[in-house]
Design a protein around this motif. Structure first.
Motif, PDB file in Angstrom:
ATOM      1  N   TRP A 287     132.212  96.979 -40.521  1.00 11.67           N
ATOM      2  CA  TRP A 287     131.814  98.100 -41.377  1.00 11.67           C
ATOM      3  C   TRP A 287     130.299  98.252 -41.403  1.00 11.67           C
ATOM      4  O   TRP A 287     129.773  99.359 -41.306  1.00 11.67           O
ATOM      5  N   LEU A 288     129.593  97.150 -41.490  1.00 13.95           N
ATOM      6  CA  LEU A 288     128.132  97.200 -41.530  1.00 13.95           C
ATOM      7  C   LEU A 288     127.577  97.802 -40.244  1.00 13.95           C
ATOM      8  O   LEU A 288     126.620  98.584 -40.261  1.00 13.95           O
ATOM      9  N   ASN A 289     128.209  97.485 -39.137  1.00 12.32           N
ATOM     10  CA  ASN A 289     127.788  98.046 -37.849  1.00 12.32           C
ATOM     11  C   ASN A 289     128.042  99.545 -37.757  1.00 12.32           C
ATOM     12  O   ASN A 289     127.392 100.246 -36.972  1.00 12.32           O
ATOM     13  N   SER A 290     128.984 100.032 -38.561  1.00  8.40           N
ATOM     14  CA  SER A 290     129.343 101.456 -38.497  1.00  8.40           C
ATOM     15  C   SER A 290     128.380 102.342 -39.287  1.00  8.40           C
ATOM     16  O   SER A 290     128.412 103.567 -39.136  1.00  8.40           O
ATOM     17  N   LEU A 291     127.538 101.737 -40.117  1.00  9.70           N
ATOM     18  CA  LEU A 291     126.639 102.528 -40.954  1.00  9.70           C
ATOM     19  C   LEU A 291     125.456 103.051 -40.140  1.00  9.70           C
ATOM     20  O   LEU A 291     125.000 102.398 -39.200  1.00  9.70           O
ATOM     21  N   PRO A 292     124.956 104.235 -40.483  1.00 13.60           N
ATOM     22  CA  PRO A 292     123.796 104.783 -39.768  1.00 13.60           C
ATOM     23  C   PRO A 292     122.589 103.862 -39.951  1.00 13.60           C
ATOM     24  O   PRO A 292     122.337 103.389 -41.065  1.00 13.60           O
ATOM     25  N   PRO A 293     121.847 103.567 -38.884  1.00 13.57           N
ATOM     26  CA  PRO A 293     120.688 102.660 -38.978  1.00 13.57           C
ATOM     27  C   PRO A 293     119.683 103.148 -40.021  1.00 13.57           C
ATOM     28  O   PRO A 293     119.419 104.340 -40.132  1.00 13.57           O
ATOM     29  N   SER A 294     119.148 102.196 -40.783  1.00 18.75           N
ATOM     30  CA  SER A 294     118.188 102.552 -41.821  1.00 18.75           C
ATOM     31  C   SER A 294     117.452 101.300 -42.270  1.00 18.75           C
ATOM     32  O   SER A 294     118.066 100.234 -42.408  1.00 18.75           O
ATOM     33  N   PRO A 295     116.134 101.405 -42.506  1.00 17.76           N
ATOM     34  CA  PRO A 295     115.403 100.252 -43.048  1.00 17.76           C
ATOM     35  C   PRO A 295     115.986  99.779 -44.376  1.00 17.76           C
ATOM     36  O   PRO A 295     115.854  98.605 -44.729  1.00 17.76           O
ATOM     37  N   GLU A 296     116.643 100.692 -45.099  1.00 20.32           N
ATOM     38  CA  GLU A 296     117.227 100.339 -46.393  1.00 20.32           C
ATOM     39  C   GLU A 296     118.416  99.392 -46.255  1.00 20.32           C
ATOM     40  O   GLU A 296     118.882  98.814 -47.236  1.00 20.32           O
ATOM     41  N   LEU A 297     118.917  99.222 -45.024  1.00 17.50           N
ATOM     42  CA  LEU A 297     120.045  98.324 -44.800  1.00 17.50           C
ATOM     43  C   LEU A 297     119.613  96.855 -44.728  1.00 17.50           C
ATOM     44  O   LEU A 297     120.463  95.974 -44.621  1.00 17.50           O
ATOM     45  N   ASP A 298     118.314  96.601 -44.775  1.00 15.87           N
ATOM     46  CA  ASP A 298     117.841  95.221 -44.650  1.00 15.87           C
ATOM     47  C   ASP A 298     118.514  94.282 -45.640  1.00 15.87           C
ATOM     48  O   ASP A 298     118.902  93.155 -45.289  1.00 15.87           O
ATOM     49  N   ARG A 299     118.656  94.719 -46.891  1.00 13.32           N
ATOM     50  CA  ARG A 299     119.258  93.852 -47.905  1.00 13.32           C
ATOM     51  C   ARG A 299     120.690  93.500 -47.535  1.00 13.32           C
ATOM     52  O   ARG A 299     121.134  92.357 -47.714  1.00 13.32           O
ATOM     53  N   ALA A 300     121.428  94.480 -47.025  1.00 14.14           N
ATOM     54  CA  ALA A 300     122.819  94.225 -46.634  1.00 14.14           C
ATOM     55  C   ALA A 300     122.879  93.283 -45.439  1.00 14.14           C
ATOM     56  O   ALA A 300     123.716  92.370 -45.382  1.00 14.14           O
ATOM     57  N   VAL A 301     121.998  93.484 -44.476  1.00 12.83           N
ATOM     58  CA  VAL A 301     121.975  92.630 -43.286  1.00 12.83           C
ATOM     59  C   VAL A 301     121.618  91.197 -43.667  1.00 12.83           C
ATOM     60  O   VAL A 301     122.234  90.238 -43.188  1.00 12.83           O
ATOM     61  N   ILE A 302     120.632  91.042 -44.538  1.00  5.99           N
ATOM     62  CA  ILE A 302     120.241  89.701 -44.979  1.00  5.99           C
ATOM     63  C   ILE A 302     121.383  89.037 -45.741  1.00  5.99           C
ATOM     64  O   ILE A 302     121.665  87.847 -45.561  1.00  5.99           O
ATOM     65  N   SER A 303     122.062  89.802 -46.572  1.00  6.04           N
ATOM     66  CA  SER A 303     123.199  89.264 -47.317  1.00  6.04           C
ATOM     67  C   SER A 303     124.283  88.785 -46.361  1.00  6.04           C
ATOM     68  O   SER A 303     124.860  87.701 -46.536  1.00  6.04           O
ATOM     69  N   TYR A 304     124.564  89.596 -45.337  1.00  7.08           N
ATOM     70  CA  TYR A 304     125.573  89.203 -44.349  1.00  7.08           C
ATOM     71  C   TYR A 304     125.130  87.942 -43.603  1.00  7.08           C
ATOM     72  O   TYR A 304     125.918  87.014 -43.384  1.00  7.08           O
ATOM     73  N   THR A 305     123.869  87.895 -43.230  1.00  6.09           N
ATOM     74  CA  THR A 305     123.350  86.764 -42.471  1.00  6.09           C
ATOM     75  C   THR A 305     123.483  85.463 -43.240  1.00  6.09           C
ATOM     76  O   THR A 305     123.824  84.414 -42.672  1.00  6.09           O
ATOM     77  N   PHE A 306     123.218  85.520 -44.526  1.00  5.95           N
ATOM     78  CA  PHE A 306     123.347  84.323 -45.364  1.00  5.95           C
ATOM     79  C   PHE A 306     124.757  83.760 -45.304  1.00  5.95           C
ATOM     80  O   PHE A 306     124.954  82.540 -45.277  1.00  5.95           O
ATOM     81  N   ARG A 307     125.751  84.647 -45.314  1.00  5.15           N
ATOM     82  CA  ARG A 307     127.137  84.182 -45.248  1.00  5.15           C
ATOM     83  C   ARG A 307     127.493  83.702 -43.842  1.00  5.15           C
ATOM     84  O   ARG A 307     128.137  82.672 -43.657  1.00  5.15           O
ATOM     85  N   ALA A 308     127.059  84.475 -42.852  1.00  2.00           N
ATOM     86  CA  ALA A 308     127.470  84.196 -41.479  1.00  2.00           C
ATOM     87  C   ALA A 308     126.914  82.882 -40.948  1.00  2.00           C
ATOM     88  O   ALA A 308     127.560  82.216 -40.124  1.00  2.00           O
TER      89      ALA A 308
END
Length: 380
Positions: A287-308
């Motif tokens: 789902w995260l990969n399906s979202l339009p690219p945006s600098p505002e997605l940094d928080r979501a990417v970091i959150s995912y990275t912490f889990r992954a």
């Protein structure tokens, strides 16, 4: 020890002389610790005289007794039904500042429910010299009790209060929350929709949506959509954040239906990822990969990275490299490197040897274990 507690209770049982027959709480003070829960349930039936008498006994319990604080708080709340001022005065005898404050909150809520006019009149003078946070918390407790007995009057009182704007917003939100909790959703919604001040309305509406989404997110989402252009980003984020706690996939599906340029998508995605990754790393990544690219997605990417990183550090490093902000990207890559080395030092070393990082980048990642501290840097 339990034996010490029993002996201490027996020593003070002679001051307990409740009028109620077969008093379970009296049995507790006489040493029968097995009846505690039933005794607690009996407290609302006690007279003010009995409550005061038992409070004397409760205060005499040793501070090491794990049930002392609970008994005092429950008995003070019961005394507040008829003697709130006395109960407030007795609460000052509680040595722990935190426990004393909690007891006062319970007392003021009871007083606000039973006699809000008297409670608010008292607050106008008694709380004048208190620190702002303490004063606001105690006034809030009164209004929360007020809302239990008469939410309409409590709401109007809060709207017309001469308190500062921050406190007024808090009181209005408290009233709405209590009304929704007590089954008055539609009445609360009507109140919010009729607020004329846009800023106040938005603040209180956020609380309404937060409470609503907690038990019926689909209906709450329909309400938000029906607001059209007046639905600010923070309303959608509030909805999604609460919804994600119970069904992150459904919250994500709703968010994805919004127009691509809606700022709520990027801002609320972190809330969804934080919850969804607890259950399904694969679906949340898709789902995260399906979202339009945006600098505002940094928080979501970091959150995912912490889990992954706990499950697949190599994939986590790939996600870390996709963070848009330079400082945050460097920070999260070092975090992944540090964790990866703890889990699999040989695997991490092999990854570095075959990577296209510069020599400087390799050194930073290799030494990340010794350097990593704190949370991500703030976005400039």
């Amino acid at each position: 020890s339990t034996q010490t507690s029993i002996e201490s209770i027996k020593e003070i049982s002679n001051i307990v002389n409740t009028e109620e027959p077969n008093s379970l709480i009296k049995s507790y003070f006489e040493g029968d610790l097995t009846v505690l829960e039933e005794a607690i349930r009996e407290i609302p039936t006690l007279s003010s005289e009995s409550s005061s008498e038992l409070l004397d006994a409760a205060f005499e319990l040793p501070k090491s007794d794990p049930n002392r604080r609970r008994l005092i708080r429950e008995l003070l709340s019961q005394l507040a039904e008829t003697e709130p001022r006395v109960a407030l005065e007795l609460s000052s005898q509680i040595n722990s500042l935190q426990d004393s404050e909690r007891a006062r909150m319970s007392i003021l809520r009871v007083w606000g429910k039973n006699d809000p006019v008297a409670a608010l009149t008292w607050s106008n003078t008694a709380l004048t010299g208190e620190p702002t946070r303490t004063r606001h918390s105690q006034i809030s407790a009164i209004y929360r009790g007020y809302a239990q007995s008469n939410p309409e009057a409590a709401f109007q009182q809060a709207m017309n209060t001469e308190q500062d704007e921050r406190l007024r917003n808090r009181l209005l939100c408290d009233v709405i929350e209590i009304q929704v909790e007590n089954g008055g959703l539609m009445a609360a919604k009507l109140k919010v929709d009729l607020i004329s001040d846009p800023q106040i309305q938005n603040n209180v509406r956020r609380r309404l949506i937060n409470e609503w989404a907690g038990f019926d997110p689909e209906s709450a989402s329909n309400y938000v959509l029906a607001l059209g252009d007046s639905a600010e980003t923070n309303l959608k984020s509030t909805l999604v954040g609460e919804w994600a706690e119970s069904d992150p996939a459904a919250a994500a599906a709703w968010l994805s239906k919004l127009p691509e340029d809606d700022p709520s998508i990027a801002r609320a995605s972190a809330e969804i990822i934080q919850e969804w990754t607890r259950y399904d790393l694969t679906a949340s990544a898709k789902w995260l990969n399906s979202l339009p690219p945006s600098p505002e997605l940094d928080r979501a990417v970091i959150s995912y990275t912490f889990r992954a990183v706990e499950e697949d550090p190599k994939t986590a490093m790939t996600w870390a490299q996709s963070v848009d902000n330079d400082d945050r990207r460097g920070w999260i890559m070092e975090r992944v490197a540090s964790r990866w080395q703890e889990q699999d030092a040989a695997g991490f070393s092999n990854y570095l040897d075959n990577s296209e990082f510069s020599e400087e980048q390799r050194e930073r990642l290799k030494n990340a274990q010794n350097r990593w501290r704190g949370g991500p840097p703030r976005r400039n």
